[in-house]
Write an enzyme that holds these catalytic residues in place. Sequence first.
Site, mmCIF file in Angstrom:
data_model
loop_
_atom_site.group_PDB
_atom_site.id
_atom_site.type_symbol
_atom_site.label_atom_id
_atom_site.label_comp_id
_atom_site.label_asym_id
_atom_site.label_seq_id
_atom_site.Cartn_x
_atom_site.Cartn_y
_atom_site.Cartn_z
ATOM 1 N N HIS A 116 17.497 17.021 -1.524
ATOM 2 C CA HIS A 116 18.315 17.688 -0.503
ATOM 3 C C HIS A 116 18.951 16.639 0.399
ATOM 4 C CE1 HIS A 116 15.411 20.710 -1.853
ATOM 5 N NE2 HIS A 116 16.310 21.619 -1.522
ATOM 6 N N ASP A 158 21.067 19.231 -2.736
ATOM 7 C CA ASP A 158 21.337 20.606 -2.333
ATOM 8 C C ASP A 158 21.474 20.752 -0.814
ATOM 9 O OD1 ASP A 158 20.966 21.107 -4.989
ATOM 10 O OD2 ASP A 158 19.459 22.668 -4.730
ATOM 11 N N ASP A 159 22.105 21.864 -0.451
ATOM 12 C CA ASP A 159 22.107 22.429 0.912
ATOM 13 C C ASP A 159 23.069 21.781 1.889
ATOM 14 O OD1 ASP A 159 20.168 24.054 -0.062
ATOM 15 O OD2 ASP A 159 18.537 23.309 1.206
#
Length: 425
Positions: free
Chosen positions: A377, A235-236
């Site tokens: 992440h 993610d991100d």
Amino acid sequence: MGLICFSLFIILALILIAVLKITPSSSTPKSEQLIEQSYPTLKKQVQTIDNQTKTYFLPDNDLIENQATRLIHNSKETDVTYYLTSKDNQTFWVNTLYVVSKNSQNLDTDSKIVAQFNSTKDNTKVLKLSDIIKSDDKSQAAFKLALTRYVFEATNVTSEQFIPLKNQLQSISLDTTDFSFNQNQLDFSLPDTISTVKKVSLAIDTINYLLNSDYQIADKSQNQTPKKVVALTFDDGPRPGSTDSILSTLNQFDIKATFFMLGQNAKRHPDLVKKVKENGHAIGSHSYNHPMLTKLKPDELIKQINQTGQAIYEAAHIYPTLFRPPYGARNQVVDQTILKPLIEWNIDSEDWKKPGTETLLKTIQQNVRSGSIILMHDIHQTTADALPTVINYLKNAGYEFVSIDQLYQHQLYPLTNYYSQHDAR
């Protein structure tokens, strides 16, 4: 002698008359002669439509004739002949309307398809696309999402076209009859108001689960032996440095993962988005700037989705169909506004705390099981550093690595939240 010559003359004359009677008149266009020879059961008809004389050959069936005549009426071809053929596709008829030049010498090479439509086995109903696709909200939304992805990735959509085109495709009616499908693909025409792409061809294996049972193709994957699988998700990102390191590790182990990107980062680093795609990984949306979606109004939610989708599309020509809500926060309004499969997780590595390799690995060891979705992440270098150790542990434990699409055998629905392979709500 004279009588014999006269008799021969009479015989030759009779033969000539007979030949003339069975030989089509030279005034009959060659195409019509060929059609009459190839399809003797079709009826020849002539109509004047919009001051144009149109000749066509159709079967002796009112339902099929009316549908084909309507299509012929809308066709703008001139100096041509139309004819229709029907093919038995086991559960329905595929009717194909052709057009060919009146001077054609070969139907096989010169005929062009004007339109196709399907009818029931008893030829009492012309099928609509809505008869083929399941009628529940999830299936309809999944089909339109697949359609939207196809159109965007089959052409180049400008920034100005992005949102209007997406809205058009999401609101499209499935009551069209101008479609056909077989064991390989579903082909249909888009409305004239959508000018970007006229014809859509969707691979059946990607939408088979959305078809009504009477029209589904046998799914061979159901007979495959179950395997221990796990899906790595990041993610991100993307973020220079850490994302590059993660891609290098995944490439080293020949593993495919799924990256849920923030729109603002995709816009800042389009080359990285493209690199993720070129390495064969799946890309999903994770909102534009990571807000708590449950606190946003519907128009703010839509803006988050549109901006992120546009940033990813402009970077890598991908229309993201998967969505991960920031913090896992969602409710009915979020589900119904986003209209994409919502991918949650059942293992939070908590790598955002930057715990170090040993602690991160222990979290995964204690919670992993077949079908797990692991949340990490790609914006943390500590995660990139720990990834080889994590992968080696999972490989030694007998796990295979899959993308989210592969985890669910490409059978995902909007209005559904996915936490693991065996937990969808």
